[in-house]
Structures are given as structure tokens and as C-alpha cells.
Design a protein around this motif. Sequence first.
Motif, mmCIF file in Angstrom:
data_model
loop_
_atom_site.group_PDB
_atom_site.id
_atom_site.type_symbol
_atom_site.label_atom_id
_atom_site.label_comp_id
_atom_site.label_asym_id
_atom_site.label_seq_id
_atom_site.Cartn_x
_atom_site.Cartn_y
_atom_site.Cartn_z
ATOM 1 N N LEU A 108 0.843 -1.195 0.000
ATOM 2 C CA LEU A 108 0.000 0.000 0.000
ATOM 3 C C LEU A 108 0.879 1.247 0.000
ATOM 4 N N GLU A 109 0.761 2.044 -1.055
ATOM 5 C CA GLU A 109 1.518 3.288 -1.178
ATOM 6 C C GLU A 109 0.555 4.450 -0.936
ATOM 7 N N VAL A 110 0.670 5.084 0.215
ATOM 8 C CA VAL A 110 -0.279 6.117 0.629
ATOM 9 C C VAL A 110 0.253 7.502 0.268
ATOM 10 N N GLN A 111 -0.628 8.320 -0.282
ATOM 11 C CA GLN A 111 -0.310 9.714 -0.599
ATOM 12 C C GLN A 111 -1.408 10.596 -0.010
ATOM 13 N N VAL A 112 -1.008 11.587 0.780
ATOM 14 C CA VAL A 112 -1.966 12.467 1.447
ATOM 15 C C VAL A 112 -1.616 13.909 1.111
ATOM 16 N N GLU A 113 -2.592 14.648 0.661
ATOM 17 C CA GLU A 113 -2.377 16.063 0.344
ATOM 18 C C GLU A 113 -1.969 16.827 1.600
ATOM 19 N N ASP A 114 -0.987 17.671 1.464
ATOM 20 C CA ASP A 114 -0.475 18.421 2.607
ATOM 21 C C ASP A 114 -1.565 19.295 3.218
ATOM 22 N N GLY A 115 -1.709 19.210 4.525
ATOM 23 C CA GLY A 115 -2.681 20.034 5.246
ATOM 24 C C GLY A 115 -4.080 19.454 5.301
ATOM 25 N N LEU A 116 -4.298 18.283 4.707
ATOM 26 C CA LEU A 116 -5.639 17.696 4.693
ATOM 27 C C LEU A 116 -5.977 17.127 6.070
ATOM 28 N N GLN A 117 -7.126 17.536 6.611
ATOM 29 C CA GLN A 117 -7.604 17.050 7.903
ATOM 30 C C GLN A 117 -9.080 16.684 7.777
ATOM 31 N N LEU A 118 -9.449 15.559 8.353
ATOM 32 C CA LEU A 118 -10.828 15.075 8.259
ATOM 33 C C LEU A 118 -11.538 15.055 9.603
ATOM 34 N N GLU A 119 -10.787 15.216 10.686
ATOM 35 C CA GLU A 119 -11.350 15.070 12.024
ATOM 36 C C GLU A 119 -12.525 16.006 12.268
ATOM 37 N N ASP A 120 -12.408 17.256 11.811
ATOM 38 C CA ASP A 120 -13.465 18.237 12.058
ATOM 39 C C ASP A 120 -14.481 18.292 10.928
ATOM 40 N N LYS A 121 -14.360 17.392 9.946
ATOM 41 C CA LYS A 121 -15.265 17.402 8.793
ATOM 42 C C LYS A 121 -16.230 16.225 8.794
ATOM 43 N N LEU A 122 -15.896 15.186 9.540
ATOM 44 C CA LEU A 122 -16.741 13.998 9.598
ATOM 45 C C LEU A 122 -17.049 13.658 11.049
ATOM 46 N N THR A 123 -18.246 13.128 11.266
ATOM 47 C CA THR A 123 -18.595 12.658 12.608
ATOM 48 C C THR A 123 -17.831 11.368 12.898
ATOM 49 N N LEU A 124 -17.893 10.920 14.155
ATOM 50 C CA LEU A 124 -17.200 9.691 14.536
ATOM 51 C C LEU A 124 -17.713 8.502 13.733
ATOM 52 N N ASP A 125 -19.046 8.398 13.584
ATOM 53 C CA ASP A 125 -19.633 7.288 12.828
ATOM 54 C C ASP A 125 -19.248 7.367 11.349
ATOM 55 N N GLN A 126 -19.248 8.574 10.785
ATOM 56 C CA GLN A 126 -18.872 8.726 9.386
ATOM 57 C C GLN A 126 -17.404 8.378 9.172
ATOM 58 N N GLY A 127 -16.557 8.739 10.144
ATOM 59 C CA GLY A 127 -15.141 8.391 10.041
ATOM 60 C C GLY A 127 -14.927 6.889 10.077
ATOM 61 N N ASP A 128 -15.645 6.197 10.969
ATOM 62 C CA ASP A 128 -15.535 4.742 11.036
ATOM 63 C C ASP A 128 -16.080 4.098 9.764
ATOM 64 N N GLU A 129 -17.146 4.674 9.208
ATOM 65 C CA GLU A 129 -17.703 4.152 7.954
ATOM 66 C C GLU A 129 -16.710 4.325 6.811
ATOM 67 N N LEU A 130 -16.050 5.474 6.771
ATOM 68 C CA LEU A 130 -15.045 5.717 5.746
ATOM 69 C C LEU A 130 -13.900 4.717 5.860
ATOM 70 N N THR A 131 -13.446 4.468 7.076
ATOM 71 C CA THR A 131 -12.386 3.485 7.292
ATOM 72 C C THR A 131 -12.808 2.108 6.818
ATOM 73 N N SER A 132 -14.034 1.720 7.132
ATOM 74 C CA SER A 132 -14.536 0.410 6.724
ATOM 75 C C SER A 132 -14.573 0.283 5.208
ATOM 76 N N VAL A 133 -15.030 1.325 4.519
ATOM 77 C CA VAL A 133 -15.093 1.291 3.049
ATOM 78 C C VAL A 133 -13.693 1.183 2.459
ATOM 79 N N ILE A 134 -12.733 1.939 2.998
ATOM 80 C CA ILE A 134 -11.358 1.877 2.497
ATOM 81 C C ILE A 134 -10.773 0.492 2.719
ATOM 82 N N MET A 135 -10.986 -0.091 3.884
ATOM 83 C CA MET A 135 -10.467 -1.422 4.171
ATOM 84 C C MET A 135 -11.060 -2.460 3.223
ATOM 85 N N GLN A 136 -12.364 -2.392 2.995
ATOM 86 C CA GLN A 136 -13.013 -3.347 2.101
ATOM 87 C C GLN A 136 -12.551 -3.171 0.662
#
Length: 246
Positions: free
Chosen positions: A139-167
Amino acid sequence: MKSWKRLIWAVMLSVALPLGLVYWQTSFFTCLLLGLWVAGVLAFSFYYNRRHFEEELRIQEKTLQQAANRTLNHHRHDWMNDLQVLYGYIQLGKRDKSVQCVERIKERIALDSRIAKLGIPSLVFYLQSFRTFRSNLELEVQVEDGLQLEDKLTLDQGDELTSVIMQTVRAYQYSGLTLQGDTRTLRLGFTQDGGDILISFESKGDHGNPELLQGQIYNIVQGKIMKAEQWKPSEAYVELRVPLGM
């Protein structure tokens, strides 16, 4: 799990015994026995359920601790390798190679920092620990500089996003065939596009049936907060768009 459920059901069904006595001969004694029996069943069920969930929690904590230890040991091993290579270049007086090694270390530190700043604990842990699992996929990960998701997604939405990425990563991992010992590289990118977050997956090589892989990914995101866009079968490329401000 099944034995635990069977025991609970057996205890609950045991109430039929005093209930039958009350039905057969109603008296103060049988009613008292029924009341005490029901109270005992409820108390036992509450105690046993609590013990069961506490045990499940301990198992989860132990699993998490083991995964964290594997991740820390893997990172420590990587750092030791880099430092040994750098030390070797310094001893040999190879200044250019030493500078290149330092730049690689700086890039890795910067990437780890950008991943951590995504701010979703489950996602950060998954990305940081993926290298510790034996897999035919790198897995080669690339993240745009300064990108933050903590204040943009709720806890449930963040966990859902993680689940979709893992699947989705798992779908790429098991699509196509690789020779024993060979690995494929999957590029996973995080960028911001206006008010949305784009998560891209790109992998070249044999991925079996591209339409099947595409169908799996669309099934994964169905009913979720993101949607799949821009499918390129020749490169096994897909983008997930996550709208913000929902």
C-alpha cells in the motif's frame, strides 16, 4: 458464542418449571417460587451478560495492543534499517548517498505526519499498521499536505469511511493472481476537491475481471456517505468522492 447463547436460553426457559406449578396449583408458595425464580433468572442473565461482554472487551483490547506492538516494532525495524544504511554511507564518505538517505527519511516522516493529521483514529491506525500484515499487496499512501478530516466527519462517518477503504483495499488485494513471492502496489491517495474529499485507488497489472472488481467496489459504497466515480478498467483506477458539510 453459540454455547453462551444456549446457556442463556436454557436459564430463561427454566422459568417454565415454576410457571407450570403455578398453572397446575395456584398458591402463595408457587407464586412466591415463581417470583423468586424469575428474579434469579434475571440476576443470573444480567451477571453472565456483563461477564461475557467484559471478556469480549478484554479480547478486543488485547488484539488492539498486539496490533499496536506489531506496528511499533515494524516502524522501529524500518528506522533501524535506515539509520544503518545512513551510517554506512557516512563511514564510506559517500556524501551524495547520505543526503539521499536523509531525504528519504524526511519524506517518510512527513508522510507519517500527514497520515496522522487525517485525524480519524481507526483510519490512521489502519494505514500505519498495514505494512505489518503479510500480504501480496503493498500500500503506497499519498496524502495532500494540510488535509484534515477530524473536524469534517462525525465519529460514525469516520468509522464508515475506514470500513469502506479497508473493504476496497481487500477487493484489490484478492482480485487477479500473482506469483508466489510477488507483490503488487496499490496507490491510495487522499486529496480535497472543493468541498469534497477524493480518495483514489490505482493499481496496475493483472486484476482478473475488471468489471467484477468494479461491481465489488460499487457494492461496497452502496448506501454509504461516499460514491464511486471515474472508473478506468485498464489501470484498475477508481475515485471515491466524500461530500463534506452534510
